[in-house]
Scaffold this motif. Structure first.
Motif, PDB file in Angstrom:
ATOM      1  N   THR A 220       0.841  -1.193   0.000  1.00 41.46           N
ATOM      2  CA  THR A 220       0.000   0.000   0.000  1.00 41.46           C
ATOM      3  C   THR A 220       0.877   1.244   0.000  1.00 41.46           C
ATOM      4  O   THR A 220       1.908   1.292   0.677  1.00 41.46           O
ATOM      5  N   THR A 222       0.702   5.716  -0.152  1.00 39.45           N
ATOM      6  CA  THR A 222       0.028   7.014  -0.173  1.00 39.45           C
ATOM      7  C   THR A 222       1.093   8.057  -0.440  1.00 39.45           C
ATOM      8  O   THR A 222       2.094   8.124   0.279  1.00 39.45           O
ATOM      9  N   SER A 365      -1.310   8.910  -6.818  1.00 42.54           N
ATOM     10  CA  SER A 365      -1.992   8.786  -5.533  1.00 42.54           C
ATOM     11  C   SER A 365      -2.657  10.074  -5.076  1.00 42.54           C
ATOM     12  O   SER A 365      -3.812  10.085  -4.651  1.00 42.54           O
ATOM     13  N   ASN A 366      -1.930  11.186  -5.143  1.00 44.47           N
ATOM     14  CA  ASN A 366      -2.422  12.487  -4.688  1.00 44.47           C
ATOM     15  C   ASN A 366      -3.006  12.408  -3.278  1.00 44.47           C
ATOM     16  O   ASN A 366      -4.074  12.959  -2.983  1.00 44.47           O
ATOM     17  N   GLY A 367      -2.321  11.679  -2.420  1.00 39.99           N
ATOM     18  CA  GLY A 367      -2.735  11.602  -1.028  1.00 39.99           C
ATOM     19  C   GLY A 367      -3.710  10.496  -0.702  1.00 39.99           C
ATOM     20  O   GLY A 367      -4.066  10.310   0.471  1.00 39.99           O
ATOM     21  N   GLN A 368      -4.135   9.729  -1.710  1.00 38.83           N
ATOM     22  CA  GLN A 368      -5.078   8.633  -1.483  1.00 38.83           C
ATOM     23  C   GLN A 368      -4.334   7.295  -1.496  1.00 38.83           C
ATOM     24  O   GLN A 368      -3.429   7.102  -2.300  1.00 38.83           O
ATOM     25  N   PRO A 369      -4.714   6.360  -0.612  1.00 38.28           N
ATOM     26  CA  PRO A 369      -4.040   5.052  -0.599  1.00 38.28           C
ATOM     27  C   PRO A 369      -4.231   4.305  -1.921  1.00 38.28           C
ATOM     28  O   PRO A 369      -5.326   4.317  -2.489  1.00 38.28           O
TER      29      PRO A 369
END
Length: 378
Positions: A220, A222, A365-369
């Motif tokens: 994963t 982020t 990702s731009n901050g998303q998992p």
């Protein structure tokens, strides 16, 4: 066993500075360079002359190029005395050339990354698995950090339990790429037509090293990505927080956007792995061998908790090991072994696709998992 007849497709910097010396180090019993291909006759001819000198061959390899239909790539691939090709071409050209070489019945070692993006990589791997692998053809990806001996030493130290259970890790890769850099002045890098620019081209190395070093795969991610130096589009920096399959987490910083050399030189680049009983620090650096000759090495520094007979913490110990950098030599050796029926599993295209997936996830990702396992199982 007779040497493998090979051709090098591509006559750029890395083919000259890395592949030729590696082939020379392996020796004439491993391979004979029969031919070289480049889009221009000038670059192919210069490379052929240099190859003859470096490899100490009695004659220069034959030259093939795009400006003459009687001496083009198709003519080279039709030669029966060439069993394998090393593809060292721009990223977006590689997939079509890989398929062309496989179709001609040649074994292929292609430079990383395996493809410009995950979708293209999955398609290419599927074509190989269904059409060419059943014919006994070998395709491997030349990811030298995957086979770099120093990284394997570090992985074995961690696996042995010397630093206890891994609890966290930190990766820092800070690079300065000026406009007069020989790497930047390569036309396909100056105006890249693939995602990530230097992040894809160079970043996959670090992710491959982590595959070897960490006891559990990264699953994963982020992240945020950015462009900090205008001459390095489309992106030059990724900062990511990542988690492995066993729940361990870490921070990975990749940038080719350092504004001045000192930012890179003083960044303390490397990979640190922390465990319950110590930590390990892995970095590429320069060192002198027994004869006083400077060489590139992977230095592995291990620091462990020292306990007395009561189990009390009374300090720490330090062990430093160095391994000469020779990943390109090892990846080519591994490829020749696979061609001769002794496959050690390194250079597998799907493993290399995991590195591309990591970079792609970091860029989007731009901050998303992002689930990396899901990304490569589309």
């Amino acid at each position: 066993m007779s040497p493998t007849g090979i051709a090098i497709l591509g006559a750029g910097i890395f083919a000259k500075e890395a592949h030729l010396p590696a082939i020379a180090a392996l020796g004439a019993t491993q391979s004979t360079l029969k031919a070289v291909y480049s889009r221009s006759i000038e670059s192919a001819s210069y490379f052929a002359k240099e190859a003859q000198e470096v490899l100490k061959q009695s004659q220069a390899p034959d030259v093939y190029h795009d400006s003459d239909e009687t001496s083009n790539l198709d003519v080279l691939l039709a030669r029966s005395d060439i069993q394998a090709v090393l593809v060292v071409l721009p990223i977006t050209l590689q997939p079509s050339i890989i398929l062309k070489a496989l179709t001609a019945g040649k074994h292929v070692l292609s430079e990383k990354p395996v493809a410009p993006d995950v979708a293209g990589g999955l398609e290419l791997i599927k074509e190989y698995e269904e059409t060419f692998k059943p014919k006994g053809l070998v395709w491997r990806v030349a990811e030298n950090w995957e086979v770099e001996p120093g990284y394997h030493v570090a992985g074995k130290i961690i696996a042995s339990g010397k630093i206890g259970k891994v609890t966290s890790f930190n990766v820092r890769v800070v690079n300065h790429v000026p406009k007069d850099s020989k790497w930047y002045k390569t036309p396909w890098r100056t105006v890249p037509d693939y995602q990530g620019g230097f992040l894809l081209d160079g970043g996959v190395h670090t992710i491959a090293a982590l595959r070897v070093i960490l006891p559990s795969p990264i699953t994963t991610l982020t992240a945020f990505s950015s462009l900090n130096m205008d001459h390095l589009p489309p992106h030059d920096t990724i900062h990511a927080v990542v988690k492995t399959e066993d729940g361990t987490h870490g921070i990975v910083e990749l940038t080719w956007g350092a504004p001045v050399p000192s930012r890179s030189e003083e960044a303390n680049n490397g990979i640190s792995i922390t465990g319950s009983d110590g930590w390990i620090w892995i970095k590429m650096t320069r060192s002198k061998d027994a004869n006083g000759t400077e060489q590139n090495v992977v230095r592995i520094t291990t620091k462990q908790v020292v306990r007395n007979e009561k189990g009390e913490d009374v300090g720490e110990s330090e062990t430093i090991l160095e391994e000469r950098v020779r990943g390109v030599e090892e990846e080519i050796r591994s490829f020749f072994a696979a061609v001769n029926g002794n496959d050690d599993g390194f250079g597998a295209p799907f493993a290399a696709l995991k590195d591309v997936a990591w970079i792609q996830a970091g860029l989007t990702s731009n901050g998303q998992p992002v689930d990396l396992v899901k990304l490569i199982s589309q």
